[in-house]
Motif scaffolding. Structure first.
Motif, PDB file in Angstrom:
ATOM      1  N   ALA A   1       0.709  -1.343   0.173  1.00 30.00           N
ATOM      2  CA  ALA A   1       0.010   0.042  -0.036  1.00 30.00           C
ATOM      3  C   ALA A   1       1.071   1.451  -0.050  1.00 30.00           C
ATOM      4  O   ALA A   1       0.603   2.122  -0.369  1.00 30.00           O
ATOM      5  CB  ALA A   1      -1.091   0.561   0.674  1.00 30.00           C
ATOM      6  N   GLN A   2       1.857   1.289   0.616  1.00 29.04           N
ATOM      7  CA  GLN A   2       2.882   2.169   0.726  1.00 29.04           C
ATOM      8  C   GLN A   2       3.643   2.536  -1.224  1.00 29.04           C
ATOM      9  O   GLN A   2       3.417   2.823  -1.329  1.00 29.04           O
ATOM     10  CB  GLN A   2       4.263   2.250   2.171  1.00 29.04           C
ATOM     11  CG  GLN A   2       4.782   3.301   2.414  1.00 29.04           C
ATOM     12  CD  GLN A   2       6.137   3.701   3.550  1.00 29.04           C
ATOM     13  OE1 GLN A   2       5.248   3.060   4.371  1.00 29.04           O
ATOM     14  NE2 GLN A   2       6.504   4.301   2.917  1.00 29.04           N
ATOM     15  N   ILE A   3       3.908   1.825  -1.051  1.00 30.87           N
ATOM     16  CA  ILE A   3       4.376   1.040  -2.330  1.00 30.87           C
ATOM     17  C   ILE A   3       3.729   2.260  -3.578  1.00 30.87           C
ATOM     18  O   ILE A   3       4.252   3.315  -4.300  1.00 30.87           O
ATOM     19  CB  ILE A   3       5.140  -0.241  -2.753  1.00 30.87           C
ATOM     20  CG1 ILE A   3       6.234  -0.547  -1.676  1.00 30.87           C
ATOM     21  CG2 ILE A   3       5.350   0.225  -4.166  1.00 30.87           C
ATOM     22  CD1 ILE A   3       6.041  -2.364  -2.419  1.00 30.87           C
ATOM     23  N   ILE A   4       2.665   1.954  -3.465  1.00 32.22           N
ATOM     24  CA  ILE A   4       1.310   2.246  -4.470  1.00 32.22           C
ATOM     25  C   ILE A   4       1.049   3.763  -3.917  1.00 32.22           C
ATOM     26  O   ILE A   4       1.420   4.754  -5.307  1.00 32.22           O
ATOM     27  CB  ILE A   4       0.031   1.712  -4.525  1.00 32.22           C
ATOM     28  CG1 ILE A   4       0.260   0.575  -5.176  1.00 32.22           C
ATOM     29  CG2 ILE A   4      -0.769   2.921  -5.179  1.00 32.22           C
ATOM     30  CD1 ILE A   4       0.614   0.510  -6.377  1.00 32.22           C
ATOM     31  N   ALA A   5       1.181   4.012  -2.199  1.00 32.39           N
ATOM     32  CA  ALA A   5       0.760   5.659  -2.102  1.00 32.39           C
ATOM     33  C   ALA A   5       1.984   6.571  -3.133  1.00 32.39           C
ATOM     34  O   ALA A   5       1.752   7.828  -3.063  1.00 32.39           O
ATOM     35  CB  ALA A   5       1.061   5.616  -0.747  1.00 32.39           C
ATOM     36  N   GLU A   6       3.563   5.795  -2.837  1.00 35.87           N
ATOM     37  CA  GLU A   6       4.640   6.796  -3.910  1.00 35.87           C
ATOM     38  C   GLU A   6       4.611   6.704  -4.937  1.00 35.87           C
ATOM     39  O   GLU A   6       5.101   7.906  -5.748  1.00 35.87           O
ATOM     40  CB  GLU A   6       5.731   6.126  -2.673  1.00 35.87           C
ATOM     41  CG  GLU A   6       6.676   6.239  -1.637  1.00 35.87           C
ATOM     42  CD  GLU A   6       7.320   5.620  -0.689  1.00 35.87           C
ATOM     43  OE1 GLU A   6       8.166   4.529  -2.119  1.00 35.87           O
ATOM     44  OE2 GLU A   6       7.345   5.566   0.617  1.00 35.87           O
ATOM     45  N   LEU A   7       4.377   5.699  -5.605  1.00 31.98           N
ATOM     46  CA  LEU A   7       4.089   5.543  -7.335  1.00 31.98           C
ATOM     47  C   LEU A   7       3.316   6.972  -7.474  1.00 31.98           C
ATOM     48  O   LEU A   7       3.446   7.348  -8.695  1.00 31.98           O
ATOM     49  CB  LEU A   7       2.905   4.505  -7.836  1.00 31.98           C
ATOM     50  CG  LEU A   7       3.495   4.100  -9.184  1.00 31.98           C
ATOM     51  CD1 LEU A   7       4.794   3.999  -9.726  1.00 31.98           C
ATOM     52  CD2 LEU A   7       3.392   2.224  -9.231  1.00 31.98           C
ATOM     53  N   VAL A   8       2.052   6.392  -7.121  1.00 36.62           N
ATOM     54  CA  VAL A   8       0.876   8.050  -7.504  1.00 36.62           C
ATOM     55  C   VAL A   8       0.443   8.857  -7.070  1.00 36.62           C
ATOM     56  O   VAL A   8       0.547  10.134  -7.303  1.00 36.62           O
ATOM     57  CB  VAL A   8      -0.913   7.059  -7.173  1.00 36.62           C
ATOM     58  CG1 VAL A   8      -0.489   5.684  -8.070  1.00 36.62           C
ATOM     59  CG2 VAL A   8      -0.511   7.386  -5.724  1.00 36.62           C
ATOM     60  N   ALA A   9       2.090   9.169  -5.861  1.00 41.12           N
ATOM     61  CA  ALA A   9       1.602  10.390  -5.308  1.00 41.12           C
ATOM     62  C   ALA A   9       2.569  11.797  -7.128  1.00 41.12           C
ATOM     63  O   ALA A   9       1.950  13.097  -6.306  1.00 41.12           O
ATOM     64  CB  ALA A   9       2.995  10.408  -3.977  1.00 41.12           C
ATOM     65  N   PRO A  10       3.262  11.296  -7.063  1.00 40.16           N
ATOM     66  CA  PRO A  10       3.386  12.906  -7.908  1.00 40.16           C
ATOM     67  C   PRO A  10       2.634  12.826  -9.226  1.00 40.16           C
ATOM     68  O   PRO A  10       2.562  14.182  -9.423  1.00 40.16           O
ATOM     69  CB  PRO A  10       4.986  12.296  -8.994  1.00 40.16           C
ATOM     70  CG  PRO A  10       5.109  11.331  -7.500  1.00 40.16           C
ATOM     71  CD  PRO A  10       4.469  10.704  -7.601  1.00 40.16           C
TER      72      PRO A  10
ATOM     73  N   ALA B   1      -5.908  10.019  -6.671  1.00 37.11           N
ATOM     74  CA  ALA B   1      -6.908   9.297  -5.256  1.00 37.11           C
ATOM     75  C   ALA B   1      -6.718   8.149  -5.701  1.00 37.11           C
ATOM     76  O   ALA B   1      -7.790   7.197  -5.747  1.00 37.11           O
ATOM     77  CB  ALA B   1      -8.040   9.986  -4.794  1.00 37.11           C
ATOM     78  N   ILE B   2      -5.202   6.982  -5.845  1.00 33.12           N
ATOM     79  CA  ILE B   2      -5.803   6.234  -6.167  1.00 33.12           C
ATOM     80  C   ILE B   2      -5.533   5.303  -5.341  1.00 33.12           C
ATOM     81  O   ILE B   2      -3.945   6.082  -4.710  1.00 33.12           O
ATOM     82  CB  ILE B   2      -4.862   5.371  -7.434  1.00 33.12           C
ATOM     83  CG1 ILE B   2      -5.572   6.293  -8.777  1.00 33.12           C
ATOM     84  CG2 ILE B   2      -4.861   4.147  -8.510  1.00 33.12           C
ATOM     85  CD1 ILE B   2      -5.032   5.857  -9.640  1.00 33.12           C
ATOM     86  N   ARG B   3      -5.708   3.551  -4.477  1.00 35.22           N
ATOM     87  CA  ARG B   3      -5.319   3.499  -3.644  1.00 35.22           C
ATOM     88  C   ARG B   3      -5.463   1.421  -3.804  1.00 35.22           C
ATOM     89  O   ARG B   3      -5.577   1.206  -4.671  1.00 35.22           O
ATOM     90  CB  ARG B   3      -5.415   3.852  -2.083  1.00 35.22           C
ATOM     91  CG  ARG B   3      -6.784   3.365  -1.905  1.00 35.22           C
ATOM     92  CD  ARG B   3      -7.564   3.959  -0.631  1.00 35.22           C
ATOM     93  NE  ARG B   3      -7.125   2.740   0.628  1.00 35.22           N
ATOM     94  CZ  ARG B   3      -7.548   3.081   1.105  1.00 35.22           C
ATOM     95  NH1 ARG B   3      -8.662   4.076   1.762  1.00 35.22           N
ATOM     96  NH2 ARG B   3      -7.769   2.499   3.221  1.00 35.22           N
TER      97      ARG B   3
END
Length: 507
Positions: free
Chosen positions: A174-183, A187-189
């Motif tokens: 979940a954290q890997i995805i949060a960092e991937l979409v942050a730039p 709002a994808i999780r």
């Protein structure tokens, strides 16, 4: 010439019909490399609460999730030729030799976890954690077949790849995805199961013939299907992929690079994306299905455009996506098959069968829509499985299915093979199966409750069982072996192996 007006009108025609129906609905979003160009929503995200479904309504992505994991693996520098056993030292030896790339491109012959559970009598509505599912995987006696021979859809490789990525990164997925979409400020999780609360999430529904019912899926999702977000957010992600924006530069080219079978031929399935075409235009995309949710996204990379269709209703989304994209690209939809054979077909031997309707095929239980190809044959619009078949008269078909050459013949009226009735035991998973002379069977289900099924006999010591649960139907083939044992096989799972036991003795 792109026609955004016509495509937008086509999208609104679909969503307005959902609104008029007064039931669940969805959203359709058109995009290019710059971002969202048009969007429409209709129907209800919550039928009970009369909450409208909009392009910003969170929904479950289901298997569209896969290319997010592939993107994260590529960016982390994973070697696609690495053995799964080198990435996961605690993996059973039966799976350890499979290369990571084959685990992701569906040619690894890895049995699909959900389908193994279903055949073993565990419904997909049962609440099972990642640890529960891994415990089942540790009992796998082997693979479905030889890696690299066939494309057969399986979520298992993606489940294992998620664990490998988490261990290397030392953080939860979940954290890997949060960092991937942050730039991209999206709002994808990632959610691990359906019990996690997602504010505003659309409820999933399916129709039982009389009314709408809520869908449910209890198993741990994994990275193969656990993403959630809105249609607009997914479209913006795809837009960034198309344009190679920021940290996604060059990623789509690596995702869609051809993957090859052992014979060197290319597979339509890539790394979480499927290659297809509309006329002469190359498309890539993927579908997603969970009980009550059906989605699809398609991109035309050379034209830099795409369409996302996201719904909370158990209905085909691929054709809707193609309809809108065809309007955008100024292309004709592929024609429906003409005078194609319909009915039940099977290979001469083995657990291979197909049932054809005028515009669709169920192959070993995997469903795909069919259209006419340019040579008078049939081809799939692959949501998952690439199929190319040529009728040889009304009673046989030849071609390639999942990369394997097949010949299928019409199944004549066939009595149940007298060698099938009896009591059977699967020792590895401790399962009981009873086949009766009248063509009925008691299959494993919900502990010792059992599931009653009417069998459809096939020639050569074979019969199709029929397992219906909620909106989904599973039809495994019971297949008598030369040594007198019995295999249970479907497109995704072929590892259950039963031995005959004395009548009434299932201890």
């Amino acid at each position: 010439m792109l026609n955004w007006a016509q495509a937008g009108a086509a999208a609104r025609s679909i969503t307005e019909a959902w609104t008029r129906g007064g039931g669940p609905g969805g959203a359709i979003v058109l995009f290019d490399g710059e971002g969202v160009r048009d969007a429409a929503g209709g129907g209800y995200a919550s039928v009970e609460g009369a909450v409208a479904f909009t392009p910003d309504t969170p929904n479950r992505f289901a298997s569209i999730s896969k290319h997010f994991l592939a993107t994260a693996l590529l960016r982390a520098g994973f070697d696609l030729e690495a053995r799964l056993g080198d990435l996961l030292s605690d993996l059973p030896a039966t799976l350890a030799e499979v290369p990571l790339g084959r685990a992701l491109d569906m040619t690894a012959a890895l049995p699909d976890m959900m389908e193994v559970f279903w055949q073993a009598g565990v419904p997909f509505t049962a609440t099972l954690s990642a640890a529960d599912i891994r415990a089942m995987l540790n009992h796998f006696p082997g693979l479905n077949g030889t890696p690299g021979e066939e494309m057969a859809y399986s979520n298992t490789g993606w489940r294992l790849a998620q664990v490998a990525l988490e261990r290397r990164a030392a953080i939860p997925y979940a954290q890997i995805i949060a960092e991937l979409v942050a730039p991209l400020d999206l709002a994808i999780r990632f959610t691990s199961d359906e019990t996690e609360i997602i504010p505003g999430l659309a409820s999933g529904y399916w129709h039982d013939g009389d009314g709408w019912r809520r869908g449910r899926y209890g198993l741990h999702f994994s990275a193969s299907g656990g993403m959630a977000g809105s249609a607009a957010a997914l479209a913006r992600w795809c837009s960034a992929l198309l344009s190679g924006r920021d940290h996604l530069a060059g990623v789509i080219d690596r995702l869609v690079e051809p993957r090859r079978f052992n014979d060197g031929s290319a597979s339509a399935y890539r790394l979480g994306l499927v290659e297809t075409r509309l006329g002469e235009i190359a498309l890539v995309g993927h579908g997603g299905s969970l009980p009550g949710y059906r989605n699809h996204m398609l991109m035309a990379p050379a034209q830099g455009v795409g369409v996302v269709v996201m719904t909370n209703r158990e209905e085909d989304a691929l054709w809707l996506t193609l309809q809108v994209l065809a309007r955008l690209l100024g292309q004709d939809l592929p024609p429906a098959p003409q005078n194609a054979p319909t009915g039940l077909f099977a290979a001469e031997a083995g657990p291979v069968w197909a049932e054809l309707t005028p515009d669709a095929i169920s192959f070993n239980g995997g469903f795909e829509r069919l259209v006419a190809d340019q040579t008078g044959g049939l081809r799939s619009l692959p949501a998952y499985l690439d199929i190319q078949l040529t009728p040889d008269g009304p009673d046989s078909l030849e071609g390639r299915i999942g990369g394997v050459r097949r010949r299928l013949s019409r199944v004549p009226p066939t009595p149940l093979d007298p060698r099938l009735p009896g009591s059977w035991r699967e020792r590895n998973f401790d399962l009981a199966l009873t086949i009766r002379p009248d063509g009925t069977a008691r299959l494993p289900w919900a502990g010792g409750i059992g599931f009653e099924s009417r069998l459809t006999p096939l020639p050569g010591g074979r019969a199709l069982a029929d397992l219906v649960h909620g909106p989904w139907r599973h039809r495994p083939c019971l297949w008598l072996q030369p040594d007198g044992t019995l295999r249970v096989a479907s497109h995704r799972a072929r590892i259950l192996h039963f031995e005959r036991v004395p009548e009434g003795d299932l201890s």
